[in-house]
Design an enzyme around this catalytic site. Structure first.
Site, PDB file in Angstrom:
ATOM      1  N   ARG A 193      10.369  -1.109  -4.471  1.00  0.00           N
ATOM      2  CA  ARG A 193       9.202  -1.141  -5.366  1.00  0.00           C
ATOM      3  C   ARG A 193       9.165   0.179  -6.156  1.00  0.00           C
ATOM      4  NH1 ARG A 193       3.701  -3.237  -3.016  1.00  0.00           N
ATOM      5  NH2 ARG A 193       3.450  -3.767  -5.219  1.00  0.00           N
ATOM      6  N   ASP A 236      -1.450   4.833  -6.297  1.00  0.00           N
ATOM      7  CA  ASP A 236      -0.015   4.656  -6.016  1.00  0.00           C
ATOM      8  C   ASP A 236       0.818   5.818  -6.529  1.00  0.00           C
ATOM      9  OD1 ASP A 236      -1.202   1.771  -6.076  1.00  0.00           O
ATOM     10  OD2 ASP A 236       0.625   1.757  -4.872  1.00  0.00           O
ATOM     11  N   LYS A 295      -3.723  -0.247  -8.394  1.00  0.00           N
ATOM     12  CA  LYS A 295      -3.670  -1.704  -8.564  1.00  0.00           C
ATOM     13  C   LYS A 295      -4.262  -2.155  -9.897  1.00  0.00           C
ATOM     14  CE  LYS A 295      -2.102  -4.048  -6.522  1.00  0.00           C
ATOM     15  NZ  LYS A 295      -0.705  -4.437  -6.904  1.00  0.00           N
ATOM     16  N   GLY A 338       0.864  -1.177   0.000  1.00  0.00           N
ATOM     17  CA  GLY A 338       0.000   0.000   0.000  1.00  0.00           C
ATOM     18  C   GLY A 338       0.904   1.232   0.000  1.00  0.00           C
ATOM     19  N   ALA A 339       0.597   2.194  -0.885  1.00  0.00           N
ATOM     20  CA  ALA A 339       1.524   3.299  -1.131  1.00  0.00           C
ATOM     21  C   ALA A 339       1.943   4.070   0.133  1.00  0.00           C
ATOM     22  CB  ALA A 339       0.931   4.232  -2.182  1.00  0.00           C
TER      23      ALA A 339
HETATM   24  O1  MRU Z   1       0.719  -3.852  -4.605  1.00  0.00           O
HETATM   25  P1  MRU Z   1       0.086  -3.115  -3.475  1.00  0.00           P
HETATM   26  O2  MRU Z   1      -0.784  -3.966  -2.618  1.00  0.00           O
HETATM   27  O3  MRU Z   1       1.083  -2.309  -2.684  1.00  0.00           O
HETATM   28  O4  MRU Z   1      -0.877  -2.070  -4.186  1.00  0.00           O
HETATM   29  C1  MRU Z   1      -1.662  -1.234  -3.398  1.00  0.00           C
HETATM   30  C2  MRU Z   1      -2.614  -0.404  -4.161  1.00  0.00           C
HETATM   31  O5  MRU Z   1      -2.657  -0.428  -5.364  1.00  0.00           O
HETATM   32  C3  MRU Z   1      -3.457   0.552  -3.363  1.00  0.00           C
HETATM   33  O6  MRU Z   1      -4.696   0.732  -3.957  1.00  0.00           O
HETATM   34  C4  MRU Z   1      -2.731   1.891  -3.271  1.00  0.00           C
HETATM   35  O7  MRU Z   1      -1.428   1.728  -2.812  1.00  0.00           O
HETATM   36  C5  MRU Z   1      -3.433   2.847  -2.393  1.00  0.00           C
HETATM   37  S1  MRU Z   1      -3.196   2.473  -0.711  1.00  0.00           S
HETATM   38  C6  MRU Z   1      -3.901   3.682   0.239  1.00  0.00           C
END
Ligand code: MRU
Length: 353
Positions: free
Chosen positions: A88, A238, A249, A46-47
């Site tokens: 990442r 993200d 995502k 999650g970002a």
């Molecule tokens: O690969 P991830 O689980 O880190 O991807 C997360 C997402 O795409 C979330 O929707 C995004 O980070 C927003 S979190 C507040």
């Protein structure tokens, strides 16, 4: 509130998101390298959450240093920053947090602080990034709740909740705030193949909060929209480019296209730390390609025949024209985003001491 991540003296503790909802296990990282590995392997994801993790990992790495001189500490510090930056590529919050830690380090050196004082300053900065993230989520929630209709049936994709932030969540923060404002809502969570953040994490969080939640497979959203069973879509992000194009995502783009076809408003909730004005549009956002095994295997069992090629882009880009509004901690930005996003940053800079 969910303890996504915390600093405890010589440890960064985080709930292992790979194991949820079956097991609630906490991973205790004792070194910066362990924190970096936890980010890369999605113990934490999650970002905003990975930004907080990187900041805490950097502070921990500096704290662990045995060096007595500022110059040697600087060399170690920048190596740790590079390690965090290599984990990442897509979520800009990671790089935003690393930059903040670098600025904090530079300010400490500039002020002539001792090694011990620099370490203290880095600890304070990482903790501030953590605390500010929760405050941002709460503010986003307050703005976002206003666009959620009473009795709304809300679709969300992936997990943009407490687990994806320091707490409360971005998209799920909007949902929580709507509930706290007395609105009755029901949530439909896309399962979000291949990592199943929706089925495992979003559903886990919302059920714990007593919010009515239904999980669907990713290919069901269109049918539900066509049957008039969804009123609004709220997702996280993200990285948001200067023109409003939004990386989130994989599968988010598909949902946005479907929402447009069915005249359902599609909102993005994200803090300013997710907005990258240096990326002019979505084409400049790097998209992480993850291990094919996440697609070819499920819970250790192989799904696909040997010899089949596999693709696993972890994110996609939703073009700005499909987005009804970008909910930030400073208000809701509307099209044209090139202007509204720029304005929100100018206001933010003017607010700073
Ligand atoms: O690969 P991830 O689980 O880190 O991807 C997360 C997402 O795409 C979330 O929707 C995004 O980070 C927003 S979190 C507040």
């Amino acid at each position: 509130m969910l303890p996504t991540i915390a600093r405890e003296d010589d440890t960064v503790v985080m709930i292992d998101q790979r194991k949820l909802p079956a097991k609630e296990i906490y991973v205790r990282c004792k070194t910066a390298a362990e924190v970096a590995r936890a980010i890369k392997t999605m113990v934490i994801r999650g970002a905003p959450a990975i930004g907080v993790a990187a900041a805490m990992g950097i502070a921990l790495g500096a704290r662990n240093s045995k060096t007595t001189g500022t110059q040697k500490l600087a060399a170690e510090f920048y190596t740790i920053c590079e390690l965090m930056a290599s984990t990442r590529p897509t979520a800009v919050n990671l790089f935003w947090a690393i930059d903040r830690m670098k600025r904090s380090f530079a300010a400490a050196v500039e002020a002539g602080e001792s090694v011990e004082q620099i370490k203290d300053r880095l600890d304070r900065e990482a903790n501030a990034i953590h605390d500010e993230d929760i405050a941002s989520c709460r503010a986003m929630g307050a703005f976002g709740a206003a666009v959620v209709p009473h009795q709304a049936r809300i679709l969300t994709h992936c997990n943009a909740g407490a687990l994806a932030t320091a707490g409360y969540g971005t998209a799920l923060g909007v949902i929580r705030a709507a509930v706290e404002a007395g609105k009755q809502v029901t949530v439909v969570a896309d399962e979000t193949r291949p990592f199943l953040q929706g089925a495992r994490l979003t559903a886990w969080e919302l059920v714990r909060d007593g919010i009515d939640t239904t999980v669907i497979t990713d290919n069901m959203a269109g049918a539900l929209m066509n049957q008039g069973q969804l009123d609004i879509v709220v997702v996280g992000a993200d990285r948001i480019a200067a023109n409003g194009d939004t990386a989130n995502k994989i599968g988010t783009y598909t949902v946005a296209v479907l929402a447009r076809e069915h005249n359902i408003p599609f909102y993005v909730a994200a803090p300013l730390s997710t907005i990258d004005l240096n990326a002019l549009d979505g084409r400049q956002i790097p998209i992480e390609e993850r291990n094919p095994r996440e697609v070819s295997h499920l819970a250790g069992s192989q799904l696909t025949p040997d010899g089949a090629h596999i693709r696993n882009p972890a994110f996609d880009v939703t073009p700005h024209h499909l987005i009804a509004g970008i909910i930030t901690e400073r208000g809701i930005c509307r099209a044209p985003y090139t202007e509204s996003l720029k304005r929100v940053f100018e206001t933010e800079v003017a607010r700073l001491p």
